[in-house]
Scaffold this active site. Structure first.
Site, PDB file in Angstrom:
ATOM      1  CG  HIS A 148      -1.974  -1.088   1.117  1.00 30.10           C
ATOM      2  ND1 HIS A 148      -2.471  -1.762   2.201  1.00 30.10           N
ATOM      3  CD2 HIS A 148      -2.597  -1.602   0.011  1.00 30.10           C
ATOM      4  CE1 HIS A 148      -3.382  -2.641   1.776  1.00 30.10           C
ATOM      5  NE2 HIS A 148      -3.464  -2.570   0.464  1.00 30.10           N
ATOM      6  CD  GLU A 151      -1.384   0.763   4.510  1.00 33.27           C
ATOM      7  OE1 GLU A 151      -0.858  -0.342   4.734  1.00 33.27           O
ATOM      8  OE2 GLU A 151      -2.601   0.900   4.283  1.00 33.27           O
ATOM      9  CG  HIS A 249      -0.035  -3.567   5.357  1.00 34.40           C
ATOM     10  ND1 HIS A 249      -0.772  -3.315   4.237  1.00 34.40           N
ATOM     11  CD2 HIS A 249       0.507  -4.791   5.181  1.00 34.40           C
ATOM     12  CE1 HIS A 249      -0.692  -4.339   3.418  1.00 34.40           C
ATOM     13  NE2 HIS A 249       0.090  -5.265   3.966  1.00 34.40           N
ATOM     14  CD  GLU A 325      -2.107  -2.997   9.276  1.00 38.58           C
ATOM     15  OE1 GLU A 325      -1.698  -1.842   9.015  1.00 38.58           O
ATOM     16  OE2 GLU A 325      -2.876  -3.645   8.540  1.00 38.58           O
TER      17      GLU A 325
END
Ligand SMILES: [Zn+2]
Length: 436
Positions: A148, A151, A249, A325
């Site tokens: 992404h 990110e 991410h 994350e």
């Protein structure tokens, strides 16, 4: 505020496609889980990073207009990101940094491109190992970040990690031992086009983490019709024997373990949860998460993702993968990157070492292929499944214990092998048995 989801979808009249074209990116505040689930099930918009604060919503043109009409409050994420981007290195600067690192540490680092993006940028992969130009008999591990494009934290942490390994190889025992006995591949950015555009999707507007073969929807792992970035990763994965990996991410702080696409439990559920907890507990912010107990979550329990890399990786390649994350802000202030690295550094090293919790075999001859049936002998006797192997090599991470491998080659020849998997040990050849 209550949203009538059926009306949202009718009014938007978005076609229900396997891949959502992403043209508008918003953060919707304070909505309820059942609405999130309905949006995901509709397949016409994408929902990500659901939390008590709200959720991200991605869709084609018209999404914002509709939300405006309905007085649904949101932030435009593209506008937010542009303001925060200023200090970060560009794709060209990242390329230069990686090239300089490979030149400075040529004995343990080799930089190469696994393919090109839609816009023709190189997809850089850094191999890190002793005898880096040889394919040695060592377990294979990888990190992939920032598929992404917006990110960004993980991309910077990967550069920091490569730098630290280069600086400490030969003096730090833990790092030296790891590099001498492991083939590590680090890809700081799977979506440099998206990062340059400050957006989630690639240059075609496709979410790359919805563009891998889906374990329920797709019969086989074919790259036909997929984005070039996915094709490059799929081709690279098929040529190697990765046993453990993670992808990075941002938007929240948590370690997410498979499956993402189904509520069924993963065959290594307890084990992969343990690995995720291992990552999280070395990271103070993750470990102390108020949202996620112990800083971890099962993927589907959080929200369902179809066509993600994590599930594809294990289902088709037995490469056990978690999704980490790293930061609440997708683009944190660049000045905070050293703090993020400090918080994740021990976790990153710990997690790479876990690839040594496994066992495998390698044939002296080339091109042996077949199936290995694995039985756990201790601590309890149980069937551990059948796995295809190819190009003479097989290696699998597994919980500690004793196992029997029954190896059946395509040519009919059969071999039995007993192996033991131990914790907290880096094997000098990674626990590979050499076969004739
Ligand atoms: Zn993401």
């Amino acid at each position: 505020m209550k949203i009538n989801v059926a009306l949202v979808l009718l009014t938007l009249s978005l076609p229900c496609m396997a891949t959502v074209k992403i043209e508008e990116e918003v953060f919707v505040t304070g909505q309820r889980p059942e609405i999130v689930k309905e949006l995901i099930d509709s397949g016409s918009v994408e929902v990500d990073h659901v939390s008590s604060e709200g959720f991200e919503l991605y869709g084609s043109k018209g999404l914002k207009t509709y939300l405006d009409q309905k007085n649904i409050f949101y932030f435009d994420m593209k506008l937010m990101n542009k303001k925060m981007m200023a200090d970060y290195p560009s794709y060209t600067q990242i390329t230069t940094s990686l090239q300089e690192l490979a030149q400075r540490y040529p004995k343990i680092m080799r930089l190469f491109s696994i393919g090109k993006t839609v816009k023709g940028r190189s997809l850089w992969m850094m191999k890190i190992s002793d005898n880096v130009n040889l394919d040695e008999i060592e377990p294979e591990f990888k990190y992939i970040s920032s598929m992404h494009g917006d990110e960004i934290t993980g991309r910077e942490l990967m550069i920091n990690l490569i730098q630290e390994i280069g600086q400490k190889y030969g003096s730090d025992t833990e790092i030296t031992n790891l590099i001498n006995n492991t083939e590590i591949y680090v890809m700081p950015s799977m979506n440099p086009d998206g990062s340059e555009l400050r957006q989630r999707a690639n240059a075609n507007g496709t979410d790359l983490n919805r563009n891998f073969p889906d374990i329920l929807r797709d019969r086989d792992s074919t790259s036909i019709g997929r984005e070039v970035e996915n094709q490059a990763v799929m081709k690279f994965q098929a040529e190697r024997h990765f046993a453990l990996s993670a992808n990075f991410h941002g938007g929240v702080i948590v370690a997410n373990y498979p499956w993402d696409s189904t509520y069924d439990r993963h065959p290594l559920d307890a084990f992969v949860k343990e690995l995720s907890i291992g990552y999280a507990e070395l990271n103070p912010e993750m470990r102390n998460s108020s949202e996620f107990p112990l800083g971890v979550t099962n993927g589907a329990d959080w929200y369902v993702v179809k066509g993600g890399m994590q599930d594809w990786s294990y289902f088709w390649h037995q490469d056990l993968q978690i999704t980490v994350e790293l930061s609440y802000a997708k683009w944190p202030s660049y000045h905070d990157i050293p703090d993020f690295y400090a918080n994740n550094r021990d976790s990153l090293i710990f997690y790479m070492k876990q690839v040594h919790r496994g066992a495998g075999f390698k044939f002296a001859k080339t091109n042996a292929e077949g199936v290995v049936s694995i039985t756990q002998i201790s601590p309890e006797k149980k069937d551990f499944g059948n796995y295809a192997f190819s190009s003479s090599e097989f290696y699998k991470v597994m919980p500690e214990g004793k196992y029997r491998f029954s190896i059946k080659e395509k040519n009919g020849s059969v071999k039995d092998l007993e192996v033991e998997v131990r914790k907290d040990e880096i094997g000098s050849n990674g626990n590979f048995a050499l076969l004739n």
